[in-house]
Scaffold this motif. Structure first.
Motif, PDB file in Angstrom:
ATOM      1  N   ALA A 174       0.804  -1.223   0.000  1.00 44.42           N
ATOM      2  CA  ALA A 174       0.000   0.000   0.000  1.00 44.42           C
ATOM      3  C   ALA A 174       0.840   1.277   0.000  1.00 44.42           C
ATOM      4  CB  ALA A 174      -0.952  -0.005   1.201  1.00 44.42           C
ATOM      5  N   TRP A 175       1.829   1.353   0.883  1.00 51.55           N
ATOM      6  CA  TRP A 175       2.591   2.593   1.027  1.00 51.55           C
ATOM      7  C   TRP A 175       3.610   2.757  -0.085  1.00 51.55           C
ATOM      8  CZ3 TRP A 175       0.975   6.274   4.278  1.00 51.55           C
ATOM      9  CH2 TRP A 175       0.070   5.889   5.274  1.00 51.55           C
ATOM     10  N   GLY A 176       4.223   1.670  -0.527  1.00 58.57           N
ATOM     11  CA  GLY A 176       5.160   1.757  -1.648  1.00 58.57           C
ATOM     12  C   GLY A 176       4.459   2.197  -2.920  1.00 58.57           C
ATOM     13  N   CYS A 177       3.275   1.639  -3.175  1.00 59.17           N
ATOM     14  CA  CYS A 177       2.514   2.026  -4.360  1.00 59.17           C
ATOM     15  C   CYS A 177       1.963   3.441  -4.227  1.00 59.17           C
ATOM     16  CB  CYS A 177       1.378   1.034  -4.602  1.00 59.17           C
ATOM     17  SG  CYS A 177       1.945  -0.570  -5.201  1.00 59.17           S
ATOM     18  N   ALA A 178       1.590   3.838  -3.009  1.00 60.02           N
ATOM     19  CA  ALA A 178       1.109   5.201  -2.787  1.00 60.02           C
ATOM     20  C   ALA A 178       2.197   6.213  -3.133  1.00 60.02           C
ATOM     21  CB  ALA A 178       0.658   5.378  -1.341  1.00 60.02           C
ATOM     22  N   GLU A 179       3.423   5.931  -2.723  1.00 65.38           N
ATOM     23  CA  GLU A 179       4.535   6.822  -3.037  1.00 65.38           C
ATOM     24  C   GLU A 179       4.791   6.873  -4.544  1.00 65.38           C
ATOM     25  OE1 GLU A 179       6.211   8.853  -1.198  1.00 65.38           O
ATOM     26  OE2 GLU A 179       5.684   8.256   0.860  1.00 65.38           O
ATOM     27  N   ALA A 180       4.716   5.720  -5.205  1.00 66.08           N
ATOM     28  CA  ALA A 180       4.925   5.676  -6.655  1.00 66.08           C
ATOM     29  C   ALA A 180       3.860   6.479  -7.389  1.00 66.08           C
ATOM     30  CB  ALA A 180       4.934   4.236  -7.130  1.00 66.08           C
ATOM     31  N   ALA A 181       2.614   6.348  -6.961  1.00 72.77           N
ATOM     32  CA  ALA A 181       1.530   7.099  -7.584  1.00 72.77           C
ATOM     33  C   ALA A 181       1.676   8.593  -7.302  1.00 72.77           C
ATOM     34  CB  ALA A 181       0.180   6.590  -7.081  1.00 72.77           C
ATOM     35  N   ALA A 182       2.085   8.948  -6.083  1.00 76.32           N
ATOM     36  CA  ALA A 182       2.242  10.358  -5.714  1.00 76.32           C
ATOM     37  C   ALA A 182       3.329  11.028  -6.558  1.00 76.32           C
ATOM     38  CB  ALA A 182       2.572  10.466  -4.229  1.00 76.32           C
ATOM     39  N   ARG A 183       4.371  10.268  -6.892  1.00 76.17           N
ATOM     40  CA  ARG A 183       5.414  10.854  -7.740  1.00 76.17           C
ATOM     41  C   ARG A 183       4.875  11.220  -9.120  1.00 76.17           C
ATOM     42  NH1 ARG A 183       8.661   7.109  -4.801  1.00 76.17           N
ATOM     43  NH2 ARG A 183       8.382   5.443  -6.333  1.00 76.17           N
TER      44      ARG A 183
END
Length: 311
Positions: A299-308
């Protein structure tokens, strides 16, 4: 926040949608989360929720996303009553380091034992954790709205960026015919004194065997039935789940059943999709969906990727 006053609309209120919305909000974006269902009615809410990269692709990216998420959960586990995250010891039956990706070498204290791989991992009480995510999001200025989304263009009319965390809903919204349900059935019983988790997957079968000690009872599983949309618990499946778990811990056989749960994992034929595209009417659409059986794990790794990609 009224119409047109958001920078980003996040579509979806499961763990992926809430984590992505929180990352964006805490970076200063004005975020609204749209979802037909409250978080407590999403697939995330019924997840057994042991951190582990299970039934998720692409393998080349999953390890980094999972490890980034692991670091967050290790911090959140310092306040388990508030966040719902605890670090719990257990065994992955039949697993060996050699059969896992490079990420497994980063698991602190993991060791091979006769029955498999012994390791301490995050175990998440999802109703508590989703509630914590929502409270933290609102405290940071994010807005939660229960609203059925019929198209991404509808969201783009109210914000210049739309983030698609719709899970299985992406099948119709994108549309993406590669999105498929993988049905999971669980049984919750009164805990007869089990303090460690156990998990073992049979690659040749849709059946898995696991038990996770949660505050509300011992969660027993499970199944992984592809292309199965049934939401009603199957009594025979439930009996088989209890029997498999009791072969590992015999005291489970006599435990009183508290509840039956069914969730549909949002699996995607070609794995997780995190990318961005321009919408036909203008606006940026960022996709973050297709997490299969490991939405909690990444969840958090993908959230960071999407936020970038949002910027």
């Amino acid at each position: 926040m009224s119409g047109g006053t958001a920078d980003v609309v996040v579509v979806g209120r499961g763990v992926s949608g809430l984590a992505t919305a929180l990352v964006l909000t805490e970076r200063g974006h004005r975020v609204r989360v749209w979802s037909r269902d409250p978080a407590a009615a999403t697939t995330s809410a019924v997840a057994g929720a042991l951190w582990w990269p299970y039934r998720i692709e692409p393998e080349a990216l999953v390890g980094d996303w999972a490890l980034e998420t692991l670091r967050v959960y290790e911090e959140l586990a310092e306040s388990p009553g508030e966040t719902g995250v605890r670090m719990v010891a257990g065994t992955h039956g039949g697993e060996r380091f050699s059969s896992l990706g490079p990420w497994a070498a980063r698991l602190a204290g993991a060791s091979e034992v006769a029955g498999g791989l012994r390791v301490t991992l995050p175990l998440i009480d999802m109703p508590v954790h989703l509630g914590w995510l929502e409270r933290r999001l609102e405290a940071a200025g994010g807005v939660l709205e229960q609203r059925t989304v019929h198209s991404f263009e509808e969201a783009a009319a109210e914000a210049p960026v739309v983030v698609d965390c719709a899970g299985l809903g992406a099948r119709a919204l994108v549309p993406d015919p590669g999105m498929r349900p993988v049905r999971g059935q669980l049984v919750v019983v009164e805990n007869p004194g089990v303090h460690e988790w156990f998990a073992e997957a049979d690659p040749a079968s849709s059946a898995t065997t696991y038990f996770f000690p949660q505050p509300g009872g011992l969660v027993l599983g499970g199944t992984a039935e592809a292309d199965d949309w049934r939401m009603d618990p199957d009594p025979r499946t439930a009996e088989a789940i209890v029997a498999r778990c009791a072969r590992v811990r015999p005291e489970i056989a006599g435990a009183r059943v508290i509840a039956h749960r069914v969730g549909l994992r949002p699996s995607r034929d070609t794995g997780v999709r995190i990318d961005a595209e321009e919408l036909p009417g203008g606006g940026l659409l960022v996709h973050n969906y297709g997490h299969g059986g490991a939405g909690v794990t990444v969840a958090w790794g993908c959230a960071e990727a999407a936020a970038r990609l949002v910027g």
